[in-house]
Structures are given as C-alpha cells and as structure tokens.
Design a protein around this motif. Structure first.
Motif, PDB file in Angstrom:
ATOM      1  N   ASN A 180      32.524 -10.732  42.393  1.00  0.00           N
ATOM      2  CA  ASN A 180      31.906  -9.415  42.329  1.00  0.00           C
ATOM      3  C   ASN A 180      30.421  -9.526  42.635  1.00  0.00           C
ATOM      4  O   ASN A 180      29.825 -10.602  42.535  1.00  0.00           O
ATOM      5  CB  ASN A 180      32.087  -8.812  40.926  1.00  0.00           C
ATOM      6  CG  ASN A 180      33.525  -8.548  40.575  1.00  0.00           C
ATOM      7  OD1 ASN A 180      34.295  -8.073  41.406  1.00  0.00           O
ATOM      8  ND2 ASN A 180      33.913  -8.860  39.346  1.00  0.00           N
ATOM      9  N   THR A 181      29.829  -8.413  43.011  1.00  0.00           N
ATOM     10  CA  THR A 181      28.390  -8.391  43.219  1.00  0.00           C
ATOM     11  C   THR A 181      27.684  -8.458  41.863  1.00  0.00           C
ATOM     12  O   THR A 181      28.288  -8.227  40.812  1.00  0.00           O
ATOM     13  CB  THR A 181      27.950  -7.119  43.953  1.00  0.00           C
ATOM     14  OG1 THR A 181      28.220  -5.983  43.105  1.00  0.00           O
ATOM     15  CG2 THR A 181      28.702  -6.957  45.268  1.00  0.00           C
ATOM     16  N   GLN A 186      27.214  -6.534  36.219  1.00  0.00           N
ATOM     17  CA  GLN A 186      26.398  -5.939  35.173  1.00  0.00           C
ATOM     18  C   GLN A 186      27.125  -4.764  34.518  1.00  0.00           C
ATOM     19  O   GLN A 186      27.162  -4.639  33.294  1.00  0.00           O
ATOM     20  CB  GLN A 186      25.058  -5.464  35.744  1.00  0.00           C
ATOM     21  CG  GLN A 186      24.109  -4.843  34.721  1.00  0.00           C
ATOM     22  CD  GLN A 186      23.723  -5.816  33.633  1.00  0.00           C
ATOM     23  OE1 GLN A 186      23.245  -6.912  33.894  1.00  0.00           O
ATOM     24  NE2 GLN A 186      23.950  -5.429  32.366  1.00  0.00           N
ATOM     25  N   VAL A 187      27.717  -3.901  35.356  1.00  0.00           N
ATOM     26  CA  VAL A 187      28.444  -2.749  34.824  1.00  0.00           C
ATOM     27  C   VAL A 187      29.675  -3.222  34.042  1.00  0.00           C
ATOM     28  O   VAL A 187      29.969  -2.709  32.950  1.00  0.00           O
ATOM     29  CB  VAL A 187      28.859  -1.777  35.942  1.00  0.00           C
ATOM     30  CG1 VAL A 187      29.604  -0.584  35.364  1.00  0.00           C
ATOM     31  CG2 VAL A 187      27.640  -1.294  36.711  1.00  0.00           C
ATOM     32  N   LEU A 188      30.393  -4.204  34.582  1.00  0.00           N
ATOM     33  CA  LEU A 188      31.568  -4.729  33.887  1.00  0.00           C
ATOM     34  C   LEU A 188      31.179  -5.324  32.539  1.00  0.00           C
ATOM     35  O   LEU A 188      31.873  -5.126  31.527  1.00  0.00           O
ATOM     36  CB  LEU A 188      32.261  -5.789  34.748  1.00  0.00           C
ATOM     37  CG  LEU A 188      33.032  -5.271  35.969  1.00  0.00           C
ATOM     38  CD1 LEU A 188      33.489  -6.432  36.843  1.00  0.00           C
ATOM     39  CD2 LEU A 188      34.231  -4.436  35.537  1.00  0.00           C
ATOM     40  N   SER A 189      30.071  -6.026  32.507  1.00  0.00           N
ATOM     41  CA  SER A 189      29.597  -6.621  31.258  1.00  0.00           C
ATOM     42  C   SER A 189      29.266  -5.545  30.233  1.00  0.00           C
ATOM     43  O   SER A 189      29.628  -5.658  29.050  1.00  0.00           O
ATOM     44  CB  SER A 189      28.367  -7.497  31.527  1.00  0.00           C
ATOM     45  OG  SER A 189      27.860  -8.024  30.324  1.00  0.00           O
ATOM     46  N   LEU A 240      35.646   0.830  43.180  1.00  0.00           N
ATOM     47  CA  LEU A 240      34.419   1.491  42.737  1.00  0.00           C
ATOM     48  C   LEU A 240      33.240   0.573  43.046  1.00  0.00           C
ATOM     49  O   LEU A 240      32.857  -0.284  42.259  1.00  0.00           O
ATOM     50  CB  LEU A 240      34.498   1.804  41.241  1.00  0.00           C
ATOM     51  CG  LEU A 240      33.418   2.711  40.624  1.00  0.00           C
ATOM     52  CD1 LEU A 240      33.230   3.981  41.429  1.00  0.00           C
ATOM     53  CD2 LEU A 240      33.771   3.036  39.194  1.00  0.00           C
ATOM     54  N   ASP A 241      32.685   0.757  44.254  1.00  0.00           N
ATOM     55  CA  ASP A 241      31.546  -0.059  44.667  1.00  0.00           C
ATOM     56  C   ASP A 241      30.407   0.845  45.120  1.00  0.00           C
ATOM     57  O   ASP A 241      30.451   2.063  44.950  1.00  0.00           O
ATOM     58  CB  ASP A 241      31.945  -1.050  45.766  1.00  0.00           C
ATOM     59  CG  ASP A 241      32.394  -0.355  47.053  1.00  0.00           C
ATOM     60  OD1 ASP A 241      32.190   0.881  47.181  1.00  0.00           O
ATOM     61  OD2 ASP A 241      32.960  -1.028  47.923  1.00  0.00           O
ATOM     62  N   LYS A 242      29.392   0.273  45.724  1.00  0.00           N
ATOM     63  CA  LYS A 242      28.174   1.024  46.041  1.00  0.00           C
ATOM     64  C   LYS A 242      28.395   2.116  47.081  1.00  0.00           C
ATOM     65  O   LYS A 242      27.573   3.025  47.196  1.00  0.00           O
ATOM     66  CB  LYS A 242      27.079   0.072  46.522  1.00  0.00           C
ATOM     67  CG  LYS A 242      27.408  -0.651  47.827  1.00  0.00           C
ATOM     68  CD  LYS A 242      26.285  -1.597  48.206  1.00  0.00           C
ATOM     69  CE  LYS A 242      26.584  -2.320  49.515  1.00  0.00           C
ATOM     70  NZ  LYS A 242      25.476  -3.249  49.885  1.00  0.00           N
ATOM     71  N   ASN A 243      29.485   2.064  47.830  1.00  0.00           N
ATOM     72  CA  ASN A 243      29.759   3.088  48.847  1.00  0.00           C
ATOM     73  C   ASN A 243      30.677   4.199  48.345  1.00  0.00           C
ATOM     74  O   ASN A 243      31.023   5.100  49.100  1.00  0.00           O
ATOM     75  CB  ASN A 243      30.402   2.428  50.083  1.00  0.00           C
ATOM     76  CG  ASN A 243      29.473   1.447  50.759  1.00  0.00           C
ATOM     77  OD1 ASN A 243      28.300   1.730  50.959  1.00  0.00           O
ATOM     78  ND2 ASN A 243      29.993   0.275  51.107  1.00  0.00           N
ATOM     79  N   ALA A 271      25.246   4.534  39.111  1.00  0.00           N
ATOM     80  CA  ALA A 271      24.342   5.208  40.046  1.00  0.00           C
ATOM     81  C   ALA A 271      23.314   4.221  40.602  1.00  0.00           C
ATOM     82  O   ALA A 271      22.987   4.254  41.794  1.00  0.00           O
ATOM     83  CB  ALA A 271      23.649   6.376  39.356  1.00  0.00           C
ATOM     84  N   GLN A 272      22.817   3.336  39.753  1.00  0.00           N
ATOM     85  CA  GLN A 272      21.865   2.321  40.219  1.00  0.00           C
ATOM     86  C   GLN A 272      22.526   1.366  41.200  1.00  0.00           C
ATOM     87  O   GLN A 272      21.866   0.818  42.091  1.00  0.00           O
ATOM     88  CB  GLN A 272      21.301   1.562  39.021  1.00  0.00           C
ATOM     89  CG  GLN A 272      20.365   2.403  38.161  1.00  0.00           C
ATOM     90  CD  GLN A 272      19.952   1.708  36.881  1.00  0.00           C
ATOM     91  OE1 GLN A 272      20.635   0.795  36.404  1.00  0.00           O
ATOM     92  NE2 GLN A 272      18.833   2.141  36.302  1.00  0.00           N
ATOM     93  N   MET A 273      23.840   1.181  41.046  1.00  0.00           N
ATOM     94  CA  MET A 273      24.592   0.324  41.973  1.00  0.00           C
ATOM     95  C   MET A 273      24.743   0.996  43.336  1.00  0.00           C
ATOM     96  O   MET A 273      25.000   0.341  44.341  1.00  0.00           O
ATOM     97  CB  MET A 273      25.963   0.038  41.358  1.00  0.00           C
ATOM     98  CG  MET A 273      26.780  -1.017  42.064  1.00  0.00           C
ATOM     99  SD  MET A 273      28.257  -1.488  41.109  1.00  0.00           S
ATOM    100  CE  MET A 273      29.358  -0.130  41.463  1.00  0.00           C
TER     101      MET A 273
END
Length: 284
Positions: A180-181, A186-189, A240-243, A271-273
């Motif tokens: 993962n990126t 970070q979101v998963l954590s 669910l990614d940045k795009n 949103a920051q992603m």
C-alpha cells in the motif's frame, strides 16, 4: 477525478439547483425528504457507468443505454420508467441534469416525464483520463452479506438499489498486489486503532480479528464497525485510493455517537490522500 459542479432542473424535489463542489470533503446536511440522498445518487448515476470505460469503446447509443440503465438501477422508479423522476406537475414536463468534471469534462442527461427508457445524452470526456473507482456506501451495511449477494442479484430481481450491488462487487475483489502507499497505510492504521482489530477475508466471508480473542463473523459485529470494516477493505483492495470518488449516505446511521469523531478523522485522512468525499447527514 473530481466533480466540480452539479446542475439539476425539474429533477424530483429540485426545481432548479446548481452546486459547486470542493475537491476535498463535501457535507450535504438537512432534514428528511429534502433531497440529500438524491444529490448523491444522481451524481453516482452519471459518474459510475463511465469510470472504467474508455471513450473510444462507446457509440452514442451505448452511452445512452449505460446511463439510462444506471439511473434505472440506482433510483428504481416503478416499472423502471425514468420519466417518473421528473418533477411532478400537470401536463408534460422535462428534466435536465449534468455534472461538470475537471479538465472541462461534462456529462449531461435529459428526458421528459413520459419517457420510459430513452434519454438525451451528451458526454464530453478527456481521452487521457485515467480509470478511477466510484464508491457509494449506502445506509445499510453490505460487508456481512457479500458471500452470495452478487450472484443472487445477477440471477434474480432483488429489490435493492444498484449501489448495494456495486459495493458488493467491490468487496468481492481480492486484495491488490504490492504494498500500500504511505497514505493508505496511515488511514488503515487509524481505522484499525479505532476498531482495536483487523479485517480478514476468507472464502468471500469477512471476519473481525481481535488479538487474543480470535476471529468474529462480521454478522456478530456492530453495524458501525461493519461500516468501518468496509472502508478498511476497500482501501486494502485498492478500490479506495487517491483517484477515487467516495459517496457516503448518512454514516451516523446505527453508529455509536462515540465513533463520530474518529470517523471524521478518517474522512480528513482520506481527503488528504486525494479522495473526493460526498457525505449526507442529518447533523453537521
């Protein structure tokens, strides 16, 4: 992909409405029957069918067909007559609605109240636009019922709006290859810290794994946790990614009030992603 503007004329409860959207988080707040969900569903209906289809692969007739079919599936008017979505008044009437996207792209649809399955469609798209996912989380959770839902929906007439079917198909995806990126991790954590556990998928069934306590069937977990588990898996599987465009209808439904602040923190992280988020709610 970002939605810049929505315009509605004579569509259901909306006589004439134009809304400019943020690239980040958009909150649609109001009482029951004010059209919150309608705004989410109409944008989803226009964007979802074209998200993974190349412009060169569609004829004019095919464009009309896939958009009309999606509108029928998402709104489910009686006998699938799209004309029933036109604002009600005596005599003939017509609706026109559109979404404007980044890079001057635009999708427009119009039809009269006597139309059943035909519409006037105009699509202006950039040939270089990358494929993207469009995700809609409805008020009822789906992660506990994925195992047979897709096959049943394909074979039988099930009275569920098509967003449920689309979400079930996304949850049916295997985990993506490769790491993962940093943003995704970070979101998963953050989500796993909130839930105090991890999501595990086995043979199209989902489990909530708590260290020292084992794995729990998703049907035994609270509905609020099931919604968060859905987001975790959509991130982990690469949907669910940045795009991505993310629509969430009333996330507070069946949610412990203590979970609201962490959920907001997750939305901010998404949103920051780079995810564009649309949320309907009764309480800002």
């Amino acid at each position: 992909m970002k939605i810049k503007k929505l315009a509605l004329k004579n569509f259901m409860a909306f006589e004439k409405t134009e809304i400019n959207w943020s690239d980040n988080i958009n909150i649609i707040c109001g009482e029951n029957s004010t059209g919150k969900t309608t705004l989410l569903k109409v944008m989803y209906s226009l964007i979802k069918p074209l998200s993974n289809v190349g412009k060169d692969n569609l004829t004019k007739e095919m464009e009309e067909q896939i958009l009309v079919k999606k509108i029928q599936g998402v709104f489910r008017p009686d006998e699938l007559k799209i004309g029933r979505l036109v604002s009600r008044k005596q005599g003939s009437n017509r609706t026109d609605f559109s979404v404007e996207l980044e890079k001057k792209q635009k999708i427009s649809v119009g039809f009269g109240n006597r139309q059943e399955n035909h519409a006037d469609v105009s699509i202006e798209r950039d040939e270089k636009t990358k494929k993207y996912d469009v995700i809609y989380i409805p008020t009822k959770e789906m992660i506990s019922t994925v195992e047979h839902f897709v096959s049943l929906y394909d074979e039988y007439h099930i009275d569920f709006e098509e967003m449920y079917y689309d979400l079930a198909k996304l949850l049916d995806r295997p985990l993506s290859k490769g790491p993962n990126t940093t943003e995704q991790n970070q979101v998963l954590s953050n989500l796993e810290d909130i839930m105090k556990g991890q999501i595990v998928q086995k043979n199209k069934k989902f489990y909530f794994k708590i260290k020292g306590a084992g794995e729990f069937e998703m049907g035994l977990v609270s509905e609020g946790y099931r919604k968060l588990a859905t987001i975790i898996y959509l991130i982990a599987s690469g949907s669910l990614d940045k795009n991505a465009l993310f629509f969430w209808d009333e996330p507070e439904t069946n949610m412990n009030p203590k979970m609201i602040r962490p959920i907001v923190q997750v939305m901010v992280a998404l949103a920051q992603m780079g995810v564009q988020i649309f949320v309907s709610t009764h309480d800002y």
